[in-house]
Design a protein around this motif. Sequence first.
Motif, PDB file in Angstrom:
ATOM      1  N   THR A  84      15.158 -28.381  16.881  1.00  0.00           N
ATOM      2  CA  THR A  84      13.563 -27.475  16.528  1.00  0.00           C
ATOM      3  C   THR A  84      12.723 -28.008  17.543  1.00  0.00           C
ATOM      4  O   THR A  84      11.703 -26.236  17.341  1.00  0.00           O
ATOM      5  CB  THR A  84      13.804 -29.276  16.447  1.00  0.00           C
ATOM      6  OG1 THR A  84      14.300 -29.784  15.896  1.00  0.00           O
ATOM      7  CG2 THR A  84      12.191 -29.323  15.425  1.00  0.00           C
ATOM      8  N   LEU A  85      12.910 -28.537  19.167  1.00  0.00           N
ATOM      9  CA  LEU A  85      11.674 -27.532  20.072  1.00  0.00           C
ATOM     10  C   LEU A  85      12.253 -26.411  20.287  1.00  0.00           C
ATOM     11  O   LEU A  85      11.247 -25.513  20.408  1.00  0.00           O
ATOM     12  CB  LEU A  85      11.911 -28.420  21.099  1.00  0.00           C
ATOM     13  CG  LEU A  85      11.686 -30.197  20.902  1.00  0.00           C
ATOM     14  CD1 LEU A  85      11.638 -31.666  21.578  1.00  0.00           C
ATOM     15  CD2 LEU A  85      10.011 -30.318  20.294  1.00  0.00           C
ATOM     16  N   ASN A  86      13.337 -26.767  20.807  1.00  0.00           N
ATOM     17  CA  ASN A  86      13.370 -24.586  21.577  1.00  0.00           C
ATOM     18  C   ASN A  86      13.410 -23.977  19.807  1.00  0.00           C
ATOM     19  O   ASN A  86      12.381 -23.083  20.483  1.00  0.00           O
ATOM     20  CB  ASN A  86      15.024 -24.699  21.464  1.00  0.00           C
ATOM     21  CG  ASN A  86      15.669 -23.015  22.101  1.00  0.00           C
ATOM     22  OD1 ASN A  86      15.388 -22.780  22.208  1.00  0.00           O
ATOM     23  ND2 ASN A  86      16.464 -22.594  20.588  1.00  0.00           N
ATOM     24  N   ALA A  87      13.656 -24.294  18.958  1.00  0.00           N
ATOM     25  CA  ALA A  87      13.728 -22.885  17.639  1.00  0.00           C
ATOM     26  C   ALA A  87      12.246 -22.776  17.612  1.00  0.00           C
ATOM     27  O   ALA A  87      11.232 -21.910  17.425  1.00  0.00           O
ATOM     28  CB  ALA A  87      14.196 -23.139  16.658  1.00  0.00           C
ATOM     29  N   ASP A  88      11.109 -23.367  17.948  1.00  0.00           N
ATOM     30  CA  ASP A  88       9.381 -23.730  17.598  1.00  0.00           C
ATOM     31  C   ASP A  88       9.050 -22.631  18.725  1.00  0.00           C
ATOM     32  O   ASP A  88       8.077 -22.023  18.889  1.00  0.00           O
ATOM     33  CB  ASP A  88       9.405 -25.093  17.643  1.00  0.00           C
ATOM     34  CG  ASP A  88       6.997 -25.329  16.888  1.00  0.00           C
ATOM     35  OD1 ASP A  88       7.301 -24.364  16.180  1.00  0.00           O
ATOM     36  OD2 ASP A  88       6.468 -25.663  17.188  1.00  0.00           O
ATOM     37  N   ALA A  89       9.367 -23.583  20.166  1.00  0.00           N
ATOM     38  CA  ALA A  89       8.968 -22.504  20.663  1.00  0.00           C
ATOM     39  C   ALA A  89       9.099 -20.931  20.683  1.00  0.00           C
ATOM     40  O   ALA A  89       8.896 -19.952  21.393  1.00  0.00           O
ATOM     41  CB  ALA A  89       9.555 -23.151  22.571  1.00  0.00           C
ATOM     42  N   PRO A 117      16.444 -19.555  12.700  1.00  0.00           N
ATOM     43  CA  PRO A 117      16.087 -18.899  11.795  1.00  0.00           C
ATOM     44  C   PRO A 117      14.281 -19.018  11.114  1.00  0.00           C
ATOM     45  O   PRO A 117      13.936 -17.776  11.127  1.00  0.00           O
ATOM     46  CB  PRO A 117      16.232 -18.838  10.163  1.00  0.00           C
ATOM     47  CG  PRO A 117      17.685 -19.333  10.909  1.00  0.00           C
ATOM     48  CD  PRO A 117      17.671 -19.915  11.831  1.00  0.00           C
ATOM     49  N   TRP A 118      13.701 -19.820  11.854  1.00  0.00           N
ATOM     50  CA  TRP A 118      12.297 -19.817  12.237  1.00  0.00           C
ATOM     51  C   TRP A 118      11.946 -18.704  12.729  1.00  0.00           C
ATOM     52  O   TRP A 118      10.787 -18.404  12.196  1.00  0.00           O
ATOM     53  CB  TRP A 118      11.531 -20.851  13.009  1.00  0.00           C
ATOM     54  CG  TRP A 118      11.568 -21.721  11.939  1.00  0.00           C
ATOM     55  CD1 TRP A 118      11.377 -22.426  10.691  1.00  0.00           C
ATOM     56  CD2 TRP A 118      11.464 -23.525  12.739  1.00  0.00           C
ATOM     57  NE1 TRP A 118      10.881 -23.761  10.322  1.00  0.00           N
ATOM     58  CE2 TRP A 118      10.897 -24.309  11.401  1.00  0.00           C
ATOM     59  CE3 TRP A 118      11.782 -23.911  14.115  1.00  0.00           C
ATOM     60  CZ2 TRP A 118      10.975 -25.323  11.468  1.00  0.00           C
ATOM     61  CZ3 TRP A 118      11.851 -25.405  13.973  1.00  0.00           C
ATOM     62  CH2 TRP A 118      11.012 -26.020  13.158  1.00  0.00           C
ATOM     63  N   LEU A 125      12.007 -10.723   9.819  1.00  0.00           N
ATOM     64  CA  LEU A 125      13.050 -10.894   9.821  1.00  0.00           C
ATOM     65  C   LEU A 125      13.983 -11.182   8.366  1.00  0.00           C
ATOM     66  O   LEU A 125      14.807 -10.526   7.422  1.00  0.00           O
ATOM     67  CB  LEU A 125      14.077 -10.626  11.101  1.00  0.00           C
ATOM     68  CG  LEU A 125      13.571  -9.305  11.789  1.00  0.00           C
ATOM     69  CD1 LEU A 125      14.182  -9.203  13.170  1.00  0.00           C
ATOM     70  CD2 LEU A 125      13.242  -7.702  11.212  1.00  0.00           C
ATOM     71  N   ALA A 126      13.009 -11.880   7.513  1.00  0.00           N
ATOM     72  CA  ALA A 126      13.262 -12.877   6.863  1.00  0.00           C
ATOM     73  C   ALA A 126      13.637 -12.171   4.963  1.00  0.00           C
ATOM     74  O   ALA A 126      14.593 -12.757   4.447  1.00  0.00           O
ATOM     75  CB  ALA A 126      12.790 -14.098   6.734  1.00  0.00           C
ATOM     76  N   ASP A 140      10.390 -23.101   4.121  1.00  0.00           N
ATOM     77  CA  ASP A 140       9.667 -22.428   4.955  1.00  0.00           C
ATOM     78  C   ASP A 140      11.296 -20.590   4.541  1.00  0.00           C
ATOM     79  O   ASP A 140      10.322 -19.326   4.747  1.00  0.00           O
ATOM     80  CB  ASP A 140      10.535 -22.503   6.592  1.00  0.00           C
ATOM     81  CG  ASP A 140       9.285 -23.775   7.295  1.00  0.00           C
ATOM     82  OD1 ASP A 140       9.040 -24.322   6.512  1.00  0.00           O
ATOM     83  OD2 ASP A 140      10.058 -24.581   8.254  1.00  0.00           O
ATOM     84  N   LEU A 141      12.257 -20.739   4.365  1.00  0.00           N
ATOM     85  CA  LEU A 141      12.740 -19.459   4.422  1.00  0.00           C
ATOM     86  C   LEU A 141      12.426 -18.720   3.326  1.00  0.00           C
ATOM     87  O   LEU A 141      12.506 -17.490   3.033  1.00  0.00           O
ATOM     88  CB  LEU A 141      13.850 -19.556   5.137  1.00  0.00           C
ATOM     89  CG  LEU A 141      14.502 -19.730   6.453  1.00  0.00           C
ATOM     90  CD1 LEU A 141      15.481 -20.482   6.386  1.00  0.00           C
ATOM     91  CD2 LEU A 141      15.121 -18.148   7.426  1.00  0.00           C
TER      92      LEU A 141
END
Length: 186
Positions: A84-89, A117-118, A125-126, A140-141
């Motif tokens: 979660t933290l990685n993808a948000d960053a 995918p965030w 690109l989604a 979100d997607l």
Amino acid sequence: MTNVLEGRAVLVLTSNFGTETDEIQRPLATLREAGATVTVAATETGTVQTLVVDHDLGPEVPVDTTYDSVQAGDFDAVVLPGGTLNADALRTDETVRSLVKAFAGSGKPVAAICHAPWVLIEAGLADGRRLTSVDTIRTDLVNAGAQWSDQEVVLDDSTGFRLITSRNPGDLDAFGAAIIDALSQA
């Protein structure tokens, strides 16, 4: 495993903190065992502090370079690990978004797992793509125009580049196999 990816270069984009342990370590090992040269790029050199289930500290993973020191043209595919933290960053970093767009624009595979995918949403690109993710970002997607599916791995070749998405650490064997297959065919 044979060296089916010998001569192939893969870029892994990660933040320096909060990447899900298995979602970086296992793809790194799988791709390297298949013969690929894998480069880990983060905001800063040093290490990635991984987390286990977004909570407990996991092992550190060495960083090879920084985002701003790489170009999509030097690699055959990009992998976006979750956490979660990685993808948000990652999704808020303009350099990461530009790199991911460059891979897609060049017809190169883009692989994302769990919350990663965030980044696809933020990179534009989604929309119109079939994909999967951890269930918590499904809305979100879908709101970004994606067709979400609860499957181990979803492959979408509909818009000029192979998009490989997966849900969670339990899907990592299939995720790794899909990346190897995409690179073997390219």
